[in-house]
Design a protein around this motif. Structure first.
Motif, PDB file in Angstrom:
ATOM      1  N   ALA A 179       0.762  -1.355   0.242  1.00 32.38           N
ATOM      2  CA  ALA A 179       0.073   0.086  -0.101  1.00 32.38           C
ATOM      3  C   ALA A 179       1.016   1.277  -0.106  1.00 32.38           C
ATOM      4  CB  ALA A 179      -0.845  -0.098   1.305  1.00 32.38           C
ATOM      5  N   ILE A 180       0.475   2.257  -0.683  1.00 36.15           N
ATOM      6  CA  ILE A 180       1.445   3.628  -0.744  1.00 36.15           C
ATOM      7  C   ILE A 180       0.498   4.522  -0.693  1.00 36.15           C
ATOM      8  CG2 ILE A 180       0.764   3.707  -3.359  1.00 36.15           C
ATOM      9  CD1 ILE A 180       3.887   4.899  -3.450  1.00 36.15           C
ATOM     10  N   GLU A 181       1.110   5.627   0.204  1.00 35.03           N
ATOM     11  CA  GLU A 181       0.198   6.693   0.588  1.00 35.03           C
ATOM     12  C   GLU A 181       1.591   7.982   0.504  1.00 35.03           C
ATOM     13  OE1 GLU A 181      -0.881   8.020   4.682  1.00 35.03           O
ATOM     14  OE2 GLU A 181      -0.244   5.868   5.062  1.00 35.03           O
ATOM     15  N   ALA A 182       1.037   9.166   0.068  1.00 38.36           N
ATOM     16  CA  ALA A 182       2.051  10.290  -0.138  1.00 38.36           C
ATOM     17  C   ALA A 182       1.909  10.897   1.226  1.00 38.36           C
ATOM     18  CB  ALA A 182       1.474  11.446  -1.278  1.00 38.36           C
ATOM     19  N   VAL A 183       3.128  11.219   1.769  1.00 33.60           N
ATOM     20  CA  VAL A 183       3.208  12.096   3.223  1.00 33.60           C
ATOM     21  C   VAL A 183       3.875  13.456   3.040  1.00 33.60           C
ATOM     22  CG1 VAL A 183       3.017   9.838   4.317  1.00 33.60           C
ATOM     23  CG2 VAL A 183       5.312  10.704   3.584  1.00 33.60           C
ATOM     24  N   ALA A 184       4.469  13.758   1.963  1.00 34.06           N
ATOM     25  CA  ALA A 184       5.205  15.126   2.132  1.00 34.06           C
ATOM     26  C   ALA A 184       5.564  15.436   0.680  1.00 34.06           C
ATOM     27  CB  ALA A 184       6.430  15.258   2.882  1.00 34.06           C
ATOM     28  N   LEU A 185       5.706  16.747   0.483  1.00 30.29           N
ATOM     29  CA  LEU A 185       6.088  17.340  -0.724  1.00 30.29           C
ATOM     30  C   LEU A 185       7.085  18.594  -0.292  1.00 30.29           C
ATOM     31  CD1 LEU A 185       6.166  17.825  -3.785  1.00 30.29           C
ATOM     32  CD2 LEU A 185       4.222  19.348  -3.511  1.00 30.29           C
ATOM     33  N   ASP A 186       8.447  18.323  -0.548  1.00 29.38           N
ATOM     34  CA  ASP A 186       9.242  19.120  -0.415  1.00 29.38           C
ATOM     35  C   ASP A 186       9.802  19.997  -1.684  1.00 29.38           C
ATOM     36  OD1 ASP A 186       9.195  18.804   2.475  1.00 29.38           O
ATOM     37  OD2 ASP A 186      10.525  17.110   2.426  1.00 29.38           O
ATOM     38  N   GLU A 187      10.280  21.285  -1.494  1.00 27.97           N
ATOM     39  CA  GLU A 187      11.094  21.749  -2.602  1.00 27.97           C
ATOM     40  C   GLU A 187      12.393  21.891  -2.190  1.00 27.97           C
ATOM     41  OE1 GLU A 187      10.943  25.885  -4.759  1.00 27.97           O
ATOM     42  OE2 GLU A 187       9.070  24.626  -5.271  1.00 27.97           O
ATOM     43  N   ARG A 188      13.400  21.543  -3.104  1.00 31.73           N
ATOM     44  CA  ARG A 188      14.869  21.643  -2.701  1.00 31.73           C
ATOM     45  C   ARG A 188      15.495  22.074  -3.999  1.00 31.73           C
ATOM     46  NH1 ARG A 188      15.670  15.608  -1.593  1.00 31.73           N
ATOM     47  NH2 ARG A 188      15.643  14.797  -3.752  1.00 31.73           N
ATOM     48  N   GLU A 189      16.838  22.508  -3.888  1.00 32.53           N
ATOM     49  CA  GLU A 189      17.597  22.811  -4.923  1.00 32.53           C
ATOM     50  C   GLU A 189      18.414  21.806  -5.147  1.00 32.53           C
ATOM     51  OE1 GLU A 189      19.840  26.467  -5.557  1.00 32.53           O
ATOM     52  OE2 GLU A 189      18.149  27.666  -4.680  1.00 32.53           O
ATOM     53  N   ARG A 190      18.716  21.397  -6.391  1.00 33.06           N
ATOM     54  CA  ARG A 190      19.655  20.576  -6.935  1.00 33.06           C
ATOM     55  C   ARG A 190      20.127  21.078  -8.301  1.00 33.06           C
ATOM     56  NH1 ARG A 190      18.670  14.365  -7.141  1.00 33.06           N
ATOM     57  NH2 ARG A 190      18.429  14.624  -5.115  1.00 33.06           N
ATOM     58  N   GLY A 191      21.404  21.349  -8.229  1.00 33.70           N
ATOM     59  CA  GLY A 191      22.279  21.940  -9.567  1.00 33.70           C
ATOM     60  C   GLY A 191      21.758  23.128  -9.723  1.00 33.70           C
ATOM     61  N   GLY A 192      21.573  24.027  -8.792  1.00 30.46           N
ATOM     62  CA  GLY A 192      20.932  25.316  -8.747  1.00 30.46           C
ATOM     63  C   GLY A 192      19.606  25.508  -9.517  1.00 30.46           C
ATOM     64  N   ARG A 193      18.838  24.504  -9.517  1.00 36.02           N
ATOM     65  CA  ARG A 193      17.564  24.457 -10.097  1.00 36.02           C
ATOM     66  C   ARG A 193      16.497  23.985  -8.815  1.00 36.02           C
ATOM     67  NH1 ARG A 193      17.824  21.453 -15.570  1.00 36.02           N
ATOM     68  NH2 ARG A 193      15.949  20.611 -14.510  1.00 36.02           N
ATOM     69  N   PRO A 194      15.472  24.487  -8.795  1.00 37.18           N
ATOM     70  CA  PRO A 194      14.375  24.127  -7.761  1.00 37.18           C
ATOM     71  C   PRO A 194      13.850  22.657  -8.173  1.00 37.18           C
ATOM     72  CG  PRO A 194      13.206  25.885  -8.939  1.00 37.18           C
ATOM     73  CD  PRO A 194      14.785  25.749  -9.379  1.00 37.18           C
ATOM     74  N   GLU A 195      13.500  21.922  -7.353  1.00 40.81           N
ATOM     75  CA  GLU A 195      13.254  20.548  -7.702  1.00 40.81           C
ATOM     76  C   GLU A 195      12.111  19.973  -6.590  1.00 40.81           C
ATOM     77  OE1 GLU A 195      15.554  16.806  -8.963  1.00 40.81           O
ATOM     78  OE2 GLU A 195      15.518  16.789  -6.752  1.00 40.81           O
ATOM     79  N   ASP A 196      10.896  19.291  -6.832  1.00 39.24           N
ATOM     80  CA  ASP A 196      10.171  18.590  -5.975  1.00 39.24           C
ATOM     81  C   ASP A 196      10.515  17.428  -5.661  1.00 39.24           C
ATOM     82  OD1 ASP A 196       8.331  20.948  -6.083  1.00 39.24           O
ATOM     83  OD2 ASP A 196       7.091  20.301  -7.568  1.00 39.24           O
ATOM     84  N   ALA A 197      10.345  17.154  -4.200  1.00 39.70           N
ATOM     85  CA  ALA A 197      10.766  15.684  -3.616  1.00 39.70           C
ATOM     86  C   ALA A 197       9.543  15.219  -2.878  1.00 39.70           C
ATOM     87  CB  ALA A 197      12.014  15.742  -2.700  1.00 39.70           C
ATOM     88  N   VAL A 198       8.968  14.142  -3.700  1.00 39.45           N
ATOM     89  CA  VAL A 198       7.712  13.790  -3.155  1.00 39.45           C
ATOM     90  C   VAL A 198       8.122  12.415  -2.470  1.00 39.45           C
ATOM     91  CG1 VAL A 198       5.579  12.674  -3.630  1.00 39.45           C
ATOM     92  CG2 VAL A 198       6.529  14.442  -5.214  1.00 39.45           C
ATOM     93  N   THR A 199       7.667  12.315  -0.822  1.00 39.41           N
ATOM     94  CA  THR A 199       7.999  11.439   0.015  1.00 39.41           C
ATOM     95  C   THR A 199       6.702  10.651   0.092  1.00 39.41           C
ATOM     96  OG1 THR A 199       9.426  12.809   0.932  1.00 39.41           O
ATOM     97  CG2 THR A 199       9.117  10.979   2.184  1.00 39.41           C
ATOM     98  N   HIS A 200       7.005   9.332   0.178  1.00 32.66           N
ATOM     99  CA  HIS A 200       5.687   8.396   0.294  1.00 32.66           C
ATOM    100  C   HIS A 200       6.091   7.480   1.343  1.00 32.66           C
ATOM    101  CE1 HIS A 200       5.112   9.820  -3.975  1.00 32.66           C
ATOM    102  NE2 HIS A 200       3.927   9.545  -3.706  1.00 32.66           N
ATOM    103  N   ARG A 201       4.847   6.599   2.024  1.00 31.90           N
ATOM    104  CA  ARG A 201       4.919   5.826   2.724  1.00 31.90           C
ATOM    105  C   ARG A 201       4.610   4.511   2.213  1.00 31.90           C
ATOM    106  NH1 ARG A 201       1.706   7.536   6.965  1.00 31.90           N
ATOM    107  NH2 ARG A 201       3.378   8.679   7.815  1.00 31.90           N
ATOM    108  N   VAL A 202       5.401   3.410   2.203  1.00 29.86           N
ATOM    109  CA  VAL A 202       4.778   2.036   1.546  1.00 29.86           C
ATOM    110  C   VAL A 202       4.936   1.064   2.552  1.00 29.86           C
ATOM    111  CG1 VAL A 202       5.453   0.356  -0.246  1.00 29.86           C
ATOM    112  CG2 VAL A 202       5.739   2.673  -0.699  1.00 29.86           C
ATOM    113  N   ARG A 203       3.670   0.524   2.827  1.00 33.78           N
ATOM    114  CA  ARG A 203       3.361  -0.786   3.627  1.00 33.78           C
ATOM    115  C   ARG A 203       3.408  -1.969   2.807  1.00 33.78           C
ATOM    116  NH1 ARG A 203       2.373   0.519   8.885  1.00 33.78           N
ATOM    117  NH2 ARG A 203       2.031   2.669   9.183  1.00 33.78           N
TER     118      ARG A 203
END
Length: 111
Positions: A43-67
Motif C-alpha cells: 500500500a502506498i500513500e503520499a506523506v510530504a512534498l518538499d521543494e529543494r535545490e539540485r544543481g541550482g534549480r528548484p526540484e520537488d521531492a515527493v516522499t511516500h510511505r509504503v507498507r
C-alpha cells in the motif's frame, strides 16, 4: 501501534523490489546497477512534498510511505518500482516488531 497496521486488502499495488548489483570500477569505487528482484504487494500513500535545490534549480521531492508484508533484508540501497514510477528507499523498519509488515519511507525518483 496496533491500530496502524494495514489490512491485507489495502495492499493492492504490485511493486518490484530492485536489488543493487555492485562491481568495482577500478578506481576504488563501485558501479551500481539494479536487477529486478521479487514482486511484493503493498500500500502506498503520499506523506510530504518538499521543494529543494539540485544543481541550482528548484526540484520537488515527493516522499511516500509504503507498507509491505514483512520482508527481511530491505535496505536503503534498494528501490521499489510501481509501473513506470521508481522509488528510492530511504528507510525500512518493522513498525511494531512483530514481523508482520515492513514500513518503507521512500522518495520518488524523477527521470
Amino acid at each position: 501501534m496496533r491500530g496502524a497496521r494495514t489490512a491485507i486488502g489495502a495492499r493492492r499495488r504490485l511493486f518490484t523490489l530492485d536489488v543493487p548489483l555492485e562491481t568495482p570500477d577500478g578506481f576504488g569505487g563501485v558501479v551500481r546497477i539494479y536487477q529486478p528482484g521479487p514482486r511484493v504487494w503493498g500500500a502506498i500513500e503520499a506523506v510530504a512534498l518538499d521543494e529543494r535545490e539540485r544543481g541550482g534549480r528548484p526540484e520537488d521531492a515527493v516522499t511516500h510511505r509504503v507498507r509491505l508484508r514483512h520482508r527481511a533484508g530491505i535496505d536503503g540501497r534498494m528501490r521499489l518500482i510501481l509501473g513506470a514510477r521508481r522509488f528510492a528507499i530511504r528507510a525500512a523498519s518493522d513498525p511494531d516488531g512483530r514481523g508482520r509488515e515492513t514500513l518503507c519511507l521512500v522518495e520518488e525518483i524523477k527521470p
